[in-house]
Design a protein around this motif. Structure first.
Motif, PDB file in Angstrom:
ATOM      1  N   VAL A  10      -3.630  19.943  -0.551  1.00  0.00           N
ATOM      2  CA  VAL A  10      -4.644  19.944   0.212  1.00  0.00           C
ATOM      3  C   VAL A  10      -5.285  18.310   0.452  1.00  0.00           C
ATOM      4  CG1 VAL A  10      -6.985  20.926   0.441  1.00  0.00           C
ATOM      5  CG2 VAL A  10      -5.105  21.918  -0.318  1.00  0.00           C
ATOM      6  N   LEU A  11      -5.685  17.965   1.442  1.00  0.00           N
ATOM      7  CA  LEU A  11      -5.956  16.675   1.768  1.00  0.00           C
ATOM      8  C   LEU A  11      -7.563  16.786   2.036  1.00  0.00           C
ATOM      9  CD1 LEU A  11      -3.645  15.382   4.054  1.00  0.00           C
ATOM     10  CD2 LEU A  11      -3.486  14.905   1.810  1.00  0.00           C
ATOM     11  N   GLU A  12      -8.163  17.930   2.512  1.00  0.00           N
ATOM     12  CA  GLU A  12      -9.499  17.867   2.913  1.00  0.00           C
ATOM     13  C   GLU A  12      -9.944  19.402   3.216  1.00  0.00           C
ATOM     14  OE1 GLU A  12     -12.597  15.848   6.288  1.00  0.00           O
ATOM     15  OE2 GLU A  12     -10.561  15.519   6.426  1.00  0.00           O
ATOM     16  N   ILE A  13     -11.109  19.542   3.069  1.00  0.00           N
ATOM     17  CA  ILE A  13     -11.645  20.753   3.358  1.00  0.00           C
ATOM     18  C   ILE A  13     -13.050  20.592   3.924  1.00  0.00           C
ATOM     19  CG2 ILE A  13     -12.442  23.055   2.552  1.00  0.00           C
ATOM     20  CD1 ILE A  13     -11.232  22.648  -0.151  1.00  0.00           C
ATOM     21  N   THR A  14     -13.131  21.352   5.112  1.00  0.00           N
ATOM     22  CA  THR A  14     -14.444  21.211   5.821  1.00  0.00           C
ATOM     23  C   THR A  14     -15.432  22.261   5.710  1.00  0.00           C
ATOM     24  OG1 THR A  14     -13.947  22.568   7.842  1.00  0.00           O
ATOM     25  CG2 THR A  14     -13.013  19.963   7.732  1.00  0.00           C
ATOM     26  N   LYS A  15     -16.563  22.144   5.787  1.00  0.00           N
ATOM     27  CA  LYS A  15     -17.527  23.132   5.850  1.00  0.00           C
ATOM     28  C   LYS A  15     -17.647  24.333   6.741  1.00  0.00           C
ATOM     29  CE  LYS A  15     -21.355  20.173   3.768  1.00  0.00           C
ATOM     30  NZ  LYS A  15     -22.582  19.640   3.813  1.00  0.00           N
ATOM     31  N   GLU A  16     -16.727  24.066   7.895  1.00  0.00           N
ATOM     32  CA  GLU A  16     -16.322  25.146   8.991  1.00  0.00           C
ATOM     33  C   GLU A  16     -15.072  26.126   8.140  1.00  0.00           C
ATOM     34  OE1 GLU A  16     -18.694  22.198  10.257  1.00  0.00           O
ATOM     35  OE2 GLU A  16     -16.656  21.739   9.867  1.00  0.00           O
ATOM     36  N   LYS A  17     -14.914  25.673   6.830  1.00  0.00           N
ATOM     37  CA  LYS A  17     -13.988  26.445   6.297  1.00  0.00           C
ATOM     38  C   LYS A  17     -12.242  26.180   6.833  1.00  0.00           C
ATOM     39  CE  LYS A  17     -16.271  30.173   6.276  1.00  0.00           C
ATOM     40  NZ  LYS A  17     -17.756  29.737   6.503  1.00  0.00           N
ATOM     41  N   ILE A  18     -12.392  25.078   7.245  1.00  0.00           N
ATOM     42  CA  ILE A  18     -10.611  24.528   7.493  1.00  0.00           C
ATOM     43  C   ILE A  18     -10.460  23.618   6.659  1.00  0.00           C
ATOM     44  CG2 ILE A  18      -9.668  23.127   9.287  1.00  0.00           C
ATOM     45  CD1 ILE A  18     -11.842  24.182  11.552  1.00  0.00           C
ATOM     46  N   ILE A  19      -9.154  23.943   6.110  1.00  0.00           N
ATOM     47  CA  ILE A  19      -8.268  23.261   5.296  1.00  0.00           C
ATOM     48  C   ILE A  19      -7.186  22.055   6.006  1.00  0.00           C
ATOM     49  CG2 ILE A  19      -6.580  23.195   3.096  1.00  0.00           C
ATOM     50  CD1 ILE A  19      -8.084  26.073   2.514  1.00  0.00           C
ATOM     51  N   TYR A  20      -6.922  21.297   5.672  1.00  0.00           N
ATOM     52  CA  TYR A  20      -6.039  20.148   6.105  1.00  0.00           C
ATOM     53  C   TYR A  20      -5.075  20.002   5.013  1.00  0.00           C
ATOM     54  CZ  TYR A  20      -8.835  19.508  10.549  1.00  0.00           C
ATOM     55  OH  TYR A  20      -9.422  19.728  11.644  1.00  0.00           O
ATOM     56  N   ALA A  21      -3.743  20.420   5.216  1.00  0.00           N
ATOM     57  CA  ALA A  21      -2.922  20.378   3.973  1.00  0.00           C
ATOM     58  C   ALA A  21      -1.404  19.863   4.650  1.00  0.00           C
ATOM     59  CB  ALA A  21      -2.717  21.649   3.419  1.00  0.00           C
ATOM     60  N   MET A  22      -0.558  19.553   3.542  1.00  0.00           N
ATOM     61  CA  MET A  22       0.687  19.106   4.009  1.00  0.00           C
ATOM     62  C   MET A  22       1.704  19.379   3.007  1.00  0.00           C
ATOM     63  SD  MET A  22       0.555  14.778   3.840  1.00  0.00           S
ATOM     64  CE  MET A  22       2.203  14.782   4.069  1.00  0.00           C
ATOM     65  N   ASN A  23       2.844  19.475   3.464  1.00  0.00           N
ATOM     66  CA  ASN A  23       4.052  19.702   2.622  1.00  0.00           C
ATOM     67  C   ASN A  23       5.175  19.105   3.446  1.00  0.00           C
ATOM     68  OD1 ASN A  23       5.286  21.856   4.297  1.00  0.00           O
ATOM     69  ND2 ASN A  23       4.168  23.232   3.070  1.00  0.00           N
ATOM     70  N   GLU A  24       6.412  18.958   2.598  1.00  0.00           N
ATOM     71  CA  GLU A  24       7.583  18.475   3.149  1.00  0.00           C
ATOM     72  C   GLU A  24       8.228  19.059   4.150  1.00  0.00           C
ATOM     73  OE1 GLU A  24      11.478  16.272   1.026  1.00  0.00           O
ATOM     74  OE2 GLU A  24      10.745  18.133   0.354  1.00  0.00           O
ATOM     75  N   SER A  25       8.244  20.398   4.472  1.00  0.00           N
ATOM     76  CA  SER A  25       8.871  21.170   5.123  1.00  0.00           C
ATOM     77  C   SER A  25       8.169  21.497   6.401  1.00  0.00           C
ATOM     78  CB  SER A  25       9.542  22.546   4.532  1.00  0.00           C
ATOM     79  OG  SER A  25       8.568  23.325   4.187  1.00  0.00           O
ATOM     80  N   GLU A  26       6.750  21.692   6.225  1.00  0.00           N
ATOM     81  CA  GLU A  26       6.153  21.916   7.722  1.00  0.00           C
ATOM     82  C   GLU A  26       5.361  20.750   8.010  1.00  0.00           C
ATOM     83  OE1 GLU A  26       4.476  26.441   6.847  1.00  0.00           O
ATOM     84  OE2 GLU A  26       4.696  25.490   4.986  1.00  0.00           O
ATOM     85  N   GLY A  27       5.168  19.747   7.341  1.00  0.00           N
ATOM     86  CA  GLY A  27       4.227  18.823   7.626  1.00  0.00           C
ATOM     87  C   GLY A  27       2.951  18.937   7.568  1.00  0.00           C
TER      88      GLY A  27
END
Length: 420
Positions: free
Chosen positions: A88-105
């Motif tokens: 997980v790279l970041e969480i916003t107050k709008e409850k949106i998570i930015y994340a990444m992994n090898e298979s899905e980017g």
């Protein structure tokens, strides 16, 4: 970028995250997602092969692996979505998570509610300011535990342990059983930092000495650790000249405390309690950011995994109630404050109309006391009165207050530990 939507996202697949996810699912949440950065669920429990887990929850002694497996099976049975090896790279107050992994980017995950369950991390050598070079052989207790229990490596032959945290005490026994000579445990404070049962079972039973009011003042060695210098400390924790002693060793194990893992929480601007180093949470373990909950060691460092799981379930229920619109978010908060000989309390705030039948209060004392009472007071009225033979700073105290005794008041609730 991949776009995903879920009702509840749980960040962390350790004991808190597993309990939160399964409880949210039991409460009727349709889509629950666990995001875990490791290759398997269970968190730190997977490297804890010793027993003593689950006495409160399951009524029997389990290893950490066995304890975790109970929840992992439930995750599988409930068809909860899991993303492994995902950061997980970041969480916003709008409850949106930015994340990444090898298979899905890269992924953008829109959530109805979020539960923070990132656990805690160990303090390192740089955080305890030990003079000397930077040779190999200086490791945290958790790293040594992973090397021995999971990777099959012996990191040394002769060890010194700095700090008397529970992981360090357990590893004193583990290293001894594996043939590593443990020279002793050296603790800066005048009293041990770990549970009494671990001192008895891991040190006393194996004749491993503990030296209180003593610390490591220098590390010796270039490429490989050759030894350490220890010294007694005064009441201000400063080394006393003339008490220095050199100890030959090739392994220094640091068991100098744990810190809640809250980098994501701080980026989200969640309010942090300076006492616990974790988020300020309410009766449902919701943080200062609406719809974002926290559980387990990310809130405060617990001594028993059973408590970690319980807080996970509270957060899971809270998230479910939030999605249903059954949490009253309009009323003003009441404060729960530490009183006499109490270091901190969790939760720190409550909305009385959201209370379940009982309000569990978690806290630690500042200093050891015998024959005491835990007193809860609100409006000058006593709502909690519980006797304890002894209270110790390393041991979390949990007391339940009947909610009916709180609902008639709008003032703060004070938790104190008094002799008598």
């Amino acid at each position: 970028m991949k776009y995903i939507e879920t009702d509840v996202a749980v960040i962390g697949g350790g004991p808190a995250g597993l309990a939160a996810a399964t409880e949210a699912k039991r409460q009727g949440v349709e889509n629950v997602l666990i995001i875990e950065r490791d290759v398997e669920l269970g968190g730190i429990l997977q490297q804890c092969i010793h027993d003593g887990f689950g006495l409160h929850r399951f009524g029997k002694r389990l290893s950490g692996c066995e304890y975790a497996e109970n929840f992992i099976e439930e995750v599988d049975n409930q068809d909860i979505d899991v993303k492994m090896k995902t950061i997980v790279l970041e969480i916003t107050k709008e409850k949106i998570i930015y994340a990444m992994n090898e298979s899905e980017g890269m992924m953008r995950i829109k959530c109805g509610a979020i539960i923070l369950a990132m656990g805690c991390r160990e303090r390192t050598r740089s955080q305890v300011f030990i003079w000397g070079t930077r040779p190999s052989g200086v490791l945290t207790a958790g790293t040594v535990q992973r090397y021995i229990n999971m990777e099959g490596y012996l990191p040394g032959k002769k060890a010194v342990i700095l700090g008397s945290g529970d992981i360090g005490l357990i590893m004193a026994r583990r290293m001894t059983l594996e043939g590593i000579k443990v020279e002793g445990v050296y603790e800066l404070m005048s009293s041990p930092g770990g549970l009494t049962r671990n001192i008895c079972q891991c040190l006393d039973d194996y004749n491993i000495p503990m030296h209180l009011s003593t610390t490591v003042v220098r590390i010796h060695g270039n490429k490989k650790l050759e030894g350490v210098t220890v010294a007694k400390v005064d009441n201000n924790r400063n080394p006393i000249k003339g008490t220095e002693k050199y100890i030959e060793c090739d392994l220094l194990v640091l068991a100098v405390g744990l810190i809640p893992e809250n980098e994501l929480s701080r980026k989200l601007e969640v309010k942090i309690d300076p006492r616990t180093k974790g988020p300020v949470v309410d009766e449902s373990f919701m943080t200062s950011v609406e719809g974002v909950f926290a559980a387990g060691n990310v809130v405060t460092v617990f001594d028993l995994v059973d408590y970690v799981s319980i807080t996970g379930e509270i957060a899971g229920r809270g998230a479910a109630r939030y999605l249903e619109g059954n949490l009253n978010l309009k009323d003003e908060y009441q404060s729960v404050v530490p009183g006499e000989n109490v270091n901190f309390v969790v939760p720190q705030i409550i909305r009385k109309n959201n209370l379940e039948e009982q309000l569990p209060i978690y806290f630690r004392v500042k200093q050891k006391e015998k024959k005491v009472k835990v007193i809860g007071e609100i409006d000058g009225e006593i709502c909690l009165d519980k006797k304890h033979v002894v209270v110790l700073p390393p041991e979390m105290i949990v007391e339940n207050i009947k909610s009916e005794k709180i609902k008639s008041s709008n003032n703060e609730l004070t938790i104190s530990v008094k002799v008598g």
